[in-house]
Design a protein around this motif. Structure first.
Motif, mmCIF file in Angstrom:
data_model
loop_
_atom_site.group_PDB
_atom_site.id
_atom_site.type_symbol
_atom_site.label_atom_id
_atom_site.label_comp_id
_atom_site.label_asym_id
_atom_site.label_seq_id
_atom_site.Cartn_x
_atom_site.Cartn_y
_atom_site.Cartn_z
ATOM 1 N N ARG A 24 0.829 -1.208 0.000
ATOM 2 C CA ARG A 24 0.000 0.000 0.000
ATOM 3 C C ARG A 24 0.863 1.258 0.000
ATOM 4 O O ARG A 24 0.584 2.221 -0.736
ATOM 5 N N ALA A 25 1.911 1.256 0.798
ATOM 6 C CA ALA A 25 2.770 2.437 0.892
ATOM 7 C C ALA A 25 3.457 2.743 -0.433
ATOM 8 O O ALA A 25 3.769 3.904 -0.722
ATOM 9 N N ALA A 26 3.682 1.716 -1.234
ATOM 10 C CA ALA A 26 4.388 1.904 -2.505
ATOM 11 C C ALA A 26 3.459 2.298 -3.648
ATOM 12 O O ALA A 26 3.933 2.557 -4.753
ATOM 13 N N ASN A 27 2.155 2.354 -3.396
ATOM 14 C CA ASN A 27 1.194 2.643 -4.464
ATOM 15 C C ASN A 27 0.342 3.851 -4.077
ATOM 16 O O ASN A 27 -0.572 3.738 -3.256
ATOM 17 N N PRO A 28 0.602 5.038 -4.645
ATOM 18 C CA PRO A 28 -0.147 6.245 -4.276
ATOM 19 C C PRO A 28 -1.647 6.135 -4.493
ATOM 20 O O PRO A 28 -2.423 6.845 -3.843
ATOM 21 N N ALA A 29 -2.092 5.254 -5.390
ATOM 22 C CA ALA A 29 -3.528 5.098 -5.644
ATOM 23 C C ALA A 29 -4.253 4.469 -4.465
ATOM 24 O O ALA A 29 -5.492 4.455 -4.431
ATOM 25 N N LEU A 30 -3.497 3.958 -3.488
ATOM 26 C CA LEU A 30 -4.096 3.233 -2.373
ATOM 27 C C LEU A 30 -3.968 3.987 -1.051
ATOM 28 O O LEU A 30 -3.998 3.376 0.027
ATOM 29 N N ASP A 31 -3.841 5.331 -1.096
ATOM 30 C CA ASP A 31 -3.636 6.064 0.154
ATOM 31 C C ASP A 31 -4.919 6.285 0.943
ATOM 32 O O ASP A 31 -4.888 6.765 2.074
ATOM 33 N N SER A 32 -6.082 5.918 0.390
ATOM 34 C CA SER A 32 -7.335 6.042 1.130
ATOM 35 C C SER A 32 -7.322 5.132 2.360
ATOM 36 O O SER A 32 -6.781 4.022 2.320
ATOM 37 N N PRO A 33 -7.946 5.569 3.452
ATOM 38 C CA PRO A 33 -8.030 4.715 4.656
ATOM 39 C C PRO A 33 -8.695 3.371 4.410
ATOM 40 O O PRO A 33 -8.444 2.413 5.148
ATOM 41 N N TYR A 34 -9.532 3.286 3.388
ATOM 42 C CA TYR A 34 -10.226 2.021 3.125
ATOM 43 C C TYR A 34 -9.271 0.903 2.724
ATOM 44 O O TYR A 34 -9.620 -0.277 2.815
ATOM 45 N N PHE A 35 -8.066 1.254 2.286
ATOM 46 C CA PHE A 35 -7.100 0.233 1.880
ATOM 47 C C PHE A 35 -6.155 -0.160 3.016
ATOM 48 O O PHE A 35 -5.325 -1.048 2.845
ATOM 49 N N HIS A 36 -6.260 0.487 4.141
ATOM 50 C CA HIS A 36 -5.422 0.142 5.297
ATOM 51 C C HIS A 36 -5.942 -1.168 5.900
ATOM 52 O O HIS A 36 -7.163 -1.366 6.005
ATOM 53 N N PRO A 37 -5.067 -2.073 6.316
ATOM 54 C CA PRO A 37 -5.566 -3.314 6.922
ATOM 55 C C PRO A 37 -6.377 -3.071 8.181
ATOM 56 O O PRO A 37 -7.190 -3.918 8.573
ATOM 57 N N GLY A 38 -6.175 -1.909 8.809
ATOM 58 C CA GLY A 38 -6.969 -1.582 9.987
ATOM 59 C C GLY A 38 -8.453 -1.491 9.694
ATOM 60 O O GLY A 38 -9.285 -1.786 10.561
ATOM 61 N N PHE A 39 -8.826 -1.103 8.466
ATOM 62 C CA PHE A 39 -10.242 -1.042 8.129
ATOM 63 C C PHE A 39 -10.824 -2.448 8.056
ATOM 64 O O PHE A 39 -11.882 -2.728 8.636
ATOM 65 N N ALA A 40 -10.137 -3.348 7.373
ATOM 66 C CA ALA A 40 -10.605 -4.736 7.300
ATOM 67 C C ALA A 40 -10.672 -5.348 8.692
ATOM 68 O O ALA A 40 -11.620 -6.074 9.021
ATOM 69 N N ALA A 41 -9.678 -5.055 9.523
ATOM 70 C CA ALA A 41 -9.657 -5.592 10.890
ATOM 71 C C ALA A 41 -10.854 -5.085 11.690
ATOM 72 O O ALA A 41 -11.496 -5.845 12.425
ATOM 73 N N ALA A 42 -11.177 -3.791 11.538
ATOM 74 C CA ALA A 42 -12.284 -3.213 12.293
ATOM 75 C C ALA A 42 -13.622 -3.791 11.843
ATOM 76 O O ALA A 42 -14.498 -4.076 12.669
ATOM 77 N N VAL A 43 -13.804 -3.962 10.536
ATOM 78 C CA VAL A 43 -15.047 -4.546 10.011
ATOM 79 C C VAL A 43 -15.201 -5.973 10.527
ATOM 80 O O VAL A 43 -16.287 -6.377 10.965
ATOM 81 N N HIS A 44 -14.121 -6.740 10.497
ATOM 82 C CA HIS A 44 -14.161 -8.125 10.966
ATOM 83 C C HIS A 44 -14.471 -8.169 12.463
ATOM 84 O O HIS A 44 -15.315 -8.966 12.907
ATOM 85 N N ALA A 45 -13.818 -7.301 13.238
ATOM 86 C CA ALA A 45 -14.019 -7.296 14.689
ATOM 87 C C ALA A 45 -15.440 -6.883 15.063
ATOM 88 O O ALA A 45 -15.952 -7.279 16.118
ATOM 89 N N ALA A 46 -16.093 -6.096 14.205
ATOM 90 C CA ALA A 46 -17.458 -5.649 14.493
ATOM 91 C C ALA A 46 -18.482 -6.758 14.292
ATOM 92 O O ALA A 46 -19.650 -6.597 14.651
ATOM 93 N N GLY A 47 -18.066 -7.868 13.691
ATOM 94 C CA GLY A 47 -18.963 -9.016 13.584
ATOM 95 C C GLY A 47 -19.330 -9.435 12.184
ATOM 96 O O GLY A 47 -20.133 -10.359 12.000
ATOM 97 N N ARG A 48 -18.738 -8.793 11.169
ATOM 98 C CA ARG A 48 -19.009 -9.202 9.796
ATOM 99 C C ARG A 48 -17.766 -9.868 9.240
ATOM 100 O O ARG A 48 -16.734 -9.206 9.033
#
Length: 339
Positions: A24-48
């Motif tokens: 992600r850090a090497a690709n400027p097209a992916l600087d949105s927070p939605y591409f951070h693994p923390g977003f996937a982790a938070a969605v998973h932890a919320a129960g989905r």
């Protein structure tokens, strides 16, 4: 590249998560927070449940695509609340979307795919703008880049802020609040807005409320939720809950109290947030897909996001194209009806 293996998000190793960060850090097209693994982790932890397609020919992975599975359909992680979607991979790396299908999965559908996502071109059925604000240099920097309409609305917001202070009490803006009661009020106002406009209630699913609660508690400087509030006296005029990663803030759930609509509190809040951007370390505010009037007026630029479906079934693809065309016609009709 061989076909990807699919793992539950929690099965990813620390080394694989490091690879995710590095790609992600090497690709400027992916600087949105939605591409951070923390977003996937938070969605998973919320129960989905979140699964991740991991591609690579031995050694470090070269691509990740987090997703949900609903029967035979795959959807991007966080759908329908994910305003940017696509595989996490280095710029210039190839990707074969059809490799996502198999083991019972018949289609991968997307509605906010970044235009730079490789390999998806043949599956795109429509494209729409996703406006943003370049807030480098704070309010002065923004005003130097804003359209005439943007400048005028920010000037009106300054005057209305003064009026709110005179009529309702001292104006107080908190750029980064950790108050769970304020977040609960944001969700309450947003649900009332959905009901008033007839829109589908995003928060009808309890896991989505848990998602925002978890993101508010995430205080990692590299990723987390950002809650901003605007009060006048004892009144909450407006608030916004968004996602933050690095220098990018995603404008996600803005709300205002309809009782104070005459003051255009949403514009006051946005002006305050733009002014606070340097202190927050924010250089860009992504407004998300849409042709809303305030987005058109406020933006300094726009990217493009794509809608479509990856499938081997020509009927499914034809249906997706027809639905996209129908929505486009409906948007055009609504736009012509506006005064």
């Amino acid at each position: 590249m061989s076909g990807p293996r699919v793992e539950p998000f929690t099965a990813l190793t620390p080394a694989e998560l490091e690879s995710w960060h590095a790609l992600r850090a090497a690709n400027p097209a992916l600087d949105s927070p939605y591409f951070h693994p923390g977003f996937a982790a938070a969605v998973h932890a919320a129960g989905r449940p979140v699964h991740v397609a991991v591609a690579g020919d031995g050694g470090a992975p070269v691509a990740f695509l987090p997703h949900h599975r609903e029967g035979r359909l795959l959807r991007p992680v966080g759908w329908p609340g994910a305003d940017f979607q696509g595989p996490i991979l280095a710029a210039g790396t190839g990707f074969r979307p059809l490799d996502l299908l198999g083991n019972g999965a018949a289609a991968y559908t997307f509605d906010h795919l970044v235009e730079a996502a490789p390999g998806f071109e043949r599956w795109v059925v429509s494209r729409r703008p996703s406006p943003y604000l370049d807030v480098t240099g704070g309010l002065a920097g923004y005003l130097g880049r804003a359209s005439r309409s943007g400048k005028e609305n920010m000037g009106q917001a300054r005057r209305r802020a003064a009026k709110a202070g005179r009529e309702l009490g001292e104006l107080r803006f908190v750029a980064d609040s950790s108050d769970p009661k304020a977040l609960a009020r944001v969700i309450e106002l947003k649900r009332a807005q959905y009901a008033a406009t007839g829109a589908k209630d995003y928060f009808a699913e309890p896991d989505r409320v848990r998602l925002l609660d978890g993101l508010l508690r995430a205080r990692d400087p590299g990723f987390g939720g950002l809650l901003s509030t605007l009060h006048a006296g004892e009144h909450l005029l407006a608030a916004h809950f968004g996602l933050r990663s690095g220098a990018v803030l995603h404008w996600w759930f803005p709300v205002y109290d309809p009782a104070f609509a005459r003051l255009s509190p949403g514009w006051i809040l946005l002006r305050e947030l733009v002014a606070a951007a340097p202190a927050l370390g924010v250089a860009r505010i992504d407004l998300g897909r849409g042709e809303d009037e305030y987005k058109r007026r406020a933006k300094t630029g726009e990217s493009v996001v794509c809608q479509g479906v990856v499938t081997r079934n020509p009927v499914r693809r034809a249906v997706a194209s027809a639905l996209s065309e129908a929505r486009s016609i409906a948007r055009s009709v609504r736009a012509r009806r506006k005064p």
